[in-house]
Design a protein around this motif. Structure first.
Motif, short mmCIF file in Angstrom:
data_model
loop_
_atom_site.label_atom_id
_atom_site.label_comp_id
_atom_site.label_asym_id
_atom_site.label_seq_id
_atom_site.Cartn_x
_atom_site.Cartn_y
_atom_site.Cartn_z
N HIS A 67 0.87 -1.17 0.00
CA HIS A 67 0.00 0.00 0.00
C HIS A 67 0.91 1.22 0.00
O HIS A 67 1.58 1.52 1.00
CB HIS A 67 -0.90 0.00 1.24
CG HIS A 67 -1.93 -1.08 1.22
ND1 HIS A 67 -3.23 -0.86 0.83
CD2 HIS A 67 -1.85 -2.39 1.55
CE1 HIS A 67 -3.91 -2.00 0.91
NE2 HIS A 67 -3.09 -2.94 1.35
N MET A 68 0.93 1.93 -1.11
CA MET A 68 1.83 3.07 -1.29
C MET A 68 1.08 4.35 -0.96
O MET A 68 0.13 4.74 -1.65
CB MET A 68 2.36 3.11 -2.73
CG MET A 68 2.83 1.75 -3.26
SD MET A 68 4.13 0.99 -2.27
CE MET A 68 5.51 2.05 -2.68
N ASN A 69 1.50 5.02 0.12
CA ASN A 69 0.87 6.25 0.58
C ASN A 69 1.89 7.38 0.62
O ASN A 69 3.10 7.16 0.48
CB ASN A 69 0.27 6.04 1.97
CG ASN A 69 -0.74 4.93 2.01
OD1 ASN A 69 -1.83 5.05 1.45
ND2 ASN A 69 -0.39 3.80 2.64
N LYS A 70 1.42 8.58 0.83
CA LYS A 70 2.30 9.74 0.83
C LYS A 70 3.28 9.73 1.99
O LYS A 70 4.45 10.08 1.85
CB LYS A 70 1.46 11.03 0.88
CG LYS A 70 2.28 12.30 0.85
CD LYS A 70 1.38 13.53 0.90
CE LYS A 70 2.21 14.81 0.92
NZ LYS A 70 1.37 16.02 1.01
N ASP A 71 2.83 9.28 3.17
CA ASP A 71 3.64 9.42 4.38
C ASP A 71 4.22 8.10 4.88
O ASP A 71 5.31 8.07 5.43
CB ASP A 71 2.80 10.03 5.51
CG ASP A 71 2.06 11.27 5.05
OD1 ASP A 71 2.74 12.23 4.66
OD2 ASP A 71 0.81 11.26 5.06
N ILE A 72 3.47 7.02 4.72
CA ILE A 72 3.93 5.72 5.21
C ILE A 72 3.41 4.63 4.28
O ILE A 72 2.22 4.61 3.93
CB ILE A 72 3.47 5.48 6.67
CG1 ILE A 72 4.04 4.16 7.20
CG2 ILE A 72 1.95 5.54 6.81
CD1 ILE A 72 3.87 4.01 8.72
N ASN A 73 4.28 3.76 3.86
CA ASN A 73 3.91 2.63 3.02
C ASN A 73 3.73 1.39 3.89
O ASN A 73 4.42 1.23 4.91
CB ASN A 73 4.99 2.38 1.96
CG ASN A 73 5.19 3.58 1.07
OD1 ASN A 73 4.24 4.21 0.63
ND2 ASN A 73 6.45 3.93 0.80
N VAL A 74 2.81 0.54 3.49
CA VAL A 74 2.45 -0.61 4.31
C VAL A 74 2.57 -1.88 3.48
O VAL A 74 2.08 -1.94 2.35
CB VAL A 74 1.01 -0.48 4.86
CG1 VAL A 74 0.68 -1.64 5.79
CG2 VAL A 74 0.81 0.86 5.57
N PHE A 75 3.20 -2.89 4.06
CA PHE A 75 3.30 -4.20 3.41
C PHE A 75 2.47 -5.20 4.21
O PHE A 75 2.61 -5.30 5.44
CB PHE A 75 4.74 -4.68 3.35
CG PHE A 75 4.89 -6.11 2.92
CD1 PHE A 75 4.72 -6.47 1.60
CD2 PHE A 75 5.17 -7.11 3.84
CE1 PHE A 75 4.84 -7.79 1.20
CE2 PHE A 75 5.28 -8.43 3.45
CZ PHE A 75 5.12 -8.78 2.12
N VAL A 76 1.61 -5.95 3.51
CA VAL A 76 0.83 -7.01 4.14
C VAL A 76 0.84 -8.24 3.24
O VAL A 76 1.12 -8.15 2.04
CB VAL A 76 -0.62 -6.58 4.43
CG1 VAL A 76 -0.67 -5.45 5.43
CG2 VAL A 76 -1.34 -6.18 3.15
N GLY A 77 0.50 -9.37 3.81
CA GLY A 77 0.38 -10.60 3.04
C GLY A 77 -1.04 -10.82 2.60
O GLY A 77 -1.99 -10.41 3.28
N CYS A 78 -1.21 -11.46 1.45
CA CYS A 78 -2.54 -11.76 0.91
C CYS A 78 -2.57 -13.23 0.53
O CYS A 78 -2.03 -13.62 -0.50
CB CYS A 78 -2.82 -10.87 -0.31
SG CYS A 78 -4.38 -11.22 -1.14
N GLY A 79 -3.18 -14.03 1.37
CA GLY A 79 -3.25 -15.46 1.12
C GLY A 79 -3.84 -16.15 2.33
O GLY A 79 -4.04 -15.52 3.39
N LEU A 80 -4.15 -17.41 2.21
CA LEU A 80 -4.71 -18.15 3.34
C LEU A 80 -3.62 -18.30 4.41
O LEU A 80 -2.65 -19.02 4.22
CB LEU A 80 -5.21 -19.52 2.89
CG LEU A 80 -5.95 -20.33 3.96
CD1 LEU A 80 -7.18 -19.59 4.46
CD2 LEU A 80 -6.34 -21.71 3.44
N GLY A 81 -3.84 -17.62 5.51
CA GLY A 81 -2.81 -17.50 6.54
C GLY A 81 -2.43 -16.05 6.76
O GLY A 81 -1.73 -15.72 7.72
N GLY A 82 -2.90 -15.16 5.85
CA GLY A 82 -2.66 -13.74 6.02
C GLY A 82 -1.18 -13.39 6.06
O GLY A 82 -0.34 -14.07 5.45
N THR A 83 -0.85 -12.37 6.82
CA THR A 83 0.53 -11.92 6.90
C THR A 83 1.41 -12.92 7.64
O THR A 83 2.64 -12.85 7.55
CB THR A 83 0.59 -10.53 7.56
OG1 THR A 83 -0.21 -9.62 6.77
CG2 THR A 83 2.00 -9.97 7.60
N SER A 84 0.83 -13.89 8.34
CA SER A 84 1.66 -14.93 8.96
C SER A 84 2.47 -15.69 7.92
O SER A 84 3.53 -16.24 8.23
CB SER A 84 0.80 -15.91 9.77
OG SER A 84 0.14 -16.86 8.96
#
Length: 781
Positions: free
Chosen positions: A89-106
């Motif tokens: 997720h690319m934002n102006k002030d802070i970018n965020v990385f997350v996982g997308c899959g069964l199990g989520g960010t784990s």
């Protein structure tokens, strides 16, 4: 690549029932814990995950594979597949990385299972029920540990060697006059069938934890809570993206779209599933986005929704081109036992600087590793960034020449030698002010947090990392976005907040048990609506947050059980090992048909169509037809597949009807009319208000005078019955047709399922196409 037998937790979307006692959204720590515990309590549970199911062996190993699994949410657009594993997720002030899959960010985190400083829970942003009852949080911690089974790296035991990157961290800790220790991580260091029946291999020290563990050693929720939910009869559906929630007649309606069905090409409405209870576990960004969209549609929620976002004080830095070997680049496509020396788990140890007089001054420094899938781009990228942003900590001529040689060696020989092989990754968690806000723009979640990177703690951390690098004789390199030129933007892999806990709606979105407040003020609650993930945490925790998220989710499930007079058994009965199987090749396409329907004519299709046209009574459907075994479909007499989707009939319901138990037969021979083939459509329909209907339709394929192939294959005669089957009264009849533009779109939705490579995909599409054209040729020619 040949397909290998694998376990599979998710069910085909065609198995989804119209209603459940509990619908859980998301499969990270919060969602998977809710699914496991409520299924253990005897509830009928359905879990919805927007990403795909990955099993060990499915994760990317090289740059090309990794690129296919990247998606980017930019200010004006989305790039990449919406089910790609790595989401930025690319934002102006802070970018965020997350996982997308069964199990989520784990699936893509570094496994660290550590408690925060006890003073974190003294902050008055927590509800008093949390601050005054830390024993219940401690019970949650213990239950999470029993399921996640964290261990410290067993240095020197059972054949596990001393790791160069760990030794470097010990040197850095000594220079900082701080203590180094191995940290509990959710990784298995022995091969076994685990406590919920999943086969796990011991850690092979590949260092690729954050691109996904292909050896089954990482204790993600895919290895414990999710199969435990399956063991207790929960159902899991993947590639289902929840959009918003609605309350109708004391039932929750969960509206969703199918990620891989391409219904958007037909402007099709969302599908929905009903529930008595909904548990949001889609993560800080996901759960907040769903509630923000629900609020836009009228759901009464707290004004705190989207507030108190925190990046958990995350800082990324590198000790580049140190004077010691690190072995900090993961194996990637290289196999254990080969030329690449052991890396170790992504994080093995921690330099703990939390014992400061003021809580917010403390932080932890952990060693990391860079995934081998990125090895090809690392030498050029690091050398360029070091030239622009790096701070050499030991400048002299001799050192300059030695470092220059190591850089040249890395360029020539690659990331596993020279400067890159001597690079240490630092991962830091600290404390920010939790003043970020989230909003929905362009149908996507956005994060606003002006000047966040200029908070003093980030300069303090970077100075400390530079000091640590000096002890190793390297060049300190900050996260490239944390620079004056880029306004000191941050990157976080630990987003928290957005649906925070509070003692009332003025202070939080949920109460101490995760139950959602039903308005802008006061303590009235939405019955049966909960958030149980990192979104409820109202501040940074200063360490990797997975254990805190898990403990709070466990605590909330305990309270839900008390409120609903349920019993959650926490023991682990003997279970059979998880079944391994090879999924057969399938086929899928999405079809839209439109026409007219009349409740006034219940005998003649043509008359019903004409009446519907005269009275402006349209009817249409958008159906995704799925065969999970193509060869069985083609070889059987009934040529059967399944269907999911929506049917819109304003004469029966002002809202779209959702399909369940849909059965499609392709070119089934009509036993009563010799020489006639039929395409049959049979399905149950469910309305928002609880009404039920049964849809029966057929296309007749036979050769009569004139060129009628298109008419036959694109004209559907329909009857809709009241109730759940054809025994009910006829509600009406009509005719639907495929429009040429919809047929053109339909062709583009055709895809093969469960194929191992492009050749197998092409063969599946060819087999289906040959069967279809051969059947028509025999019928008409």
């Amino acid at each position: 690549m040949e397909k290998q037998p694998k376990a599979c937790l998710s069910s085909p979307i065609t198995d989804m029932q119209p209603e459940y006692e509990v619908v859980v959204i998301g499969s990270g720590y919060g969602g998977s814990i809710a699914a496991s515990r409520l299924a253990r309590a005897g509830k009928k549970v359905c879990l919805l995950e927007r990403g795909k199911e990955f099993q060990p062996g499915d994760f990317p190993e090289d740059q090309a594979q990794a690129a296919k699994e990247m998606q980017f949410n930019l200010p004006q657009q989305h790039l990449g597949s919406k089910t790609a594993l790595y989401e930025f997720h690319m934002n102006k002030d802070i970018n965020v990385f997350v996982g997308c899959g069964l199990g989520g960010t784990s699936l893509v985190n570094a496994n660290v299972c550590i408690e925060p400083d006890k003073r974190v829970f003294n902050d008055e942003v927590w509800p008093r029920e949390i601050r005054n009852d830390l024993d219940s949080v401690a019970r949650g911690v213990q239950r999470a540990r029993e399921m996640l089974r964290p261990e410290c790296y067993p240095e020197g035991k059972n054949g596990y060697p001393v790791l160069p990157k760990t030794e470097a961290m010990k040197v850095a800790a000594s220079a900082l006059h701080e203590k180094f220790s191995f940290v509990p991580i959710n990784v298995s260091f022995h091969t076994h069938i685990n406590h919920v029946g999943v086969s796990q291999h011991k850690c092979d020290l590949c260092g690729d934890c954050v691109t996904g563990c292909n050896y089954g050693a990482k204790n993600t929720t895919l290895m414990n809570y999710l199969p435990d939910a399956i063991n207790h009869r929960a159902q899991i559906f993947t590639e289902v993206a929840v959009q918003y929630l609605e309350k109708v007649n004391n039932k929750w309606l969960v509206y969703y779209c199918l990620q891989n069905a391409e219904r958007e090409k037909f402007d099709a409405p969302f599908l929905f599933v009903k529930a008595d209870m909904v548990v949001l576990g889609a993560g800080s960004l996901g759960s907040t986005e769903i509630l923000l969209k629900s609020k836009e549609r009228g759901l009464a929620l707290s004004p705190m929704l989207g507030k108190r976002f925190t990046g958990n004080g995350d800082v990324l830095g590198f000790g580049f081109n140190n004077d010691c070997v690190i072995n900090g680049i993961g194996y990637g496509k290289n196999k254990p036992g080969g030329k690449i020396k052991a890396v170790g788990p992504c994080i093995g140890g921690v330099i703990d600087l939390r014992g400061k007089e003021k809580l917010e001054d403390g932080f932890v420094i952990e060693d990391g590793s860079i995934p081998g899938a990125l090895a090809g781009v690392l030498p050029g990228a690091f050398i360029s960034f070091a030239r622009l942003l790096g701070k050499d900590t030991d400048k002299n001529l001799k050192d300059f020449l030695v470092e220059k040689f190591r850089k040249i060696k890395a360029v020539i020989m690659g990331a596993y030698s020279g400067a890159l092989n001597n690079t240490l990754t630092y991962l830091v968690m600290s404390h920010d002010d939790a003043n970020g806000t989230m909003r929905v723009e362009g149908d996507r979640i956005r994060v606003d947090w002006p000047e966040v990177g200029k908070q003093p703690i980030f300069k303090t951390v970077n100075n400390k990392l530079q000091e640590a690098t000096k002890a190793l004789g390297g060049t300190y390199l900050t996260n490239p976005s944390w620079s004056k030129a880029l306004n000191f933007d941050l990157v976080t892999v630990h987003p928290l907040g957005g649906c925070v806990m509070g003692e009332s709606a003025e202070k939080g979105v949920v109460n101490h048990a995760g139950q959602v407040y039903a308005g802008e003020q006061g303590t009235e609650l939405h019955p049966g609506l909960y958030v149980l993930d990192g979104a409820i945490i109202p501040r940074s925790v200063g360490v990797n947050p997975l254990l805190t998220i898990s403990a709070l989710a466990e605590r909330c499930c305990e309270l839900i059980a008390q409120d609903y007079k349920l019993t959650i058994p926490y023991h682990f009965p003997a279970v059979s090992p998880q079944e391994q199987m090879i999924k057969p090749v399938g086929i899928q396409f999405t079809e839209k048909m439109t026409g007219y329907f009349s409740t006034r004519e219940k005998q003649d299709y043509t008359h019903a169509f004409e009446l519907g046209q005269q009275t402006d009574s349209p009817c249409e459907f958008t159906l995704t037809i799925i065969s999970d075994n193509l060869q069985r479909m083609l070889l059987s007499d009934r040529h059967e597949a399944k269907m999911v989707g929506t049917v819109t009939v304003p004469a029966l319901s002002k809202n779209p009807l959702v399909v369940s138990e849909g059965i499609f037969n392709l070119f089934e021979e009509d036993q009563l009319a010799g020489g006639v083939l039929k395409m049959n459509y049979n399905m149950k329909l469910h309305a928002v208000d609880g009404q039920k209907f049964y849809f029966n339709g057929y296309k007749e394929v036979y050769d009569n005078p004139g060129f009628d192939l298109w008419t036959d294959t694109s004209t559907l005669f329909i009857t809709i019955y009241e109730g759940s089957d054809k025994k009910g009264p006829v509600a009406g009849k009509g005719i639907l047709k495929i429009q040429p533009k919809d047929f053109a779109a339909q062709i583009t939705t055709m895809k093969a399922l469960n194929t191992a490579n492009p050749l197998e995909t092409a063969q599946a599409l060819k087999d289906f196409g040959l069967f279809f054209t051969k059947s028509l040729y025999q019928q008409y020619a």
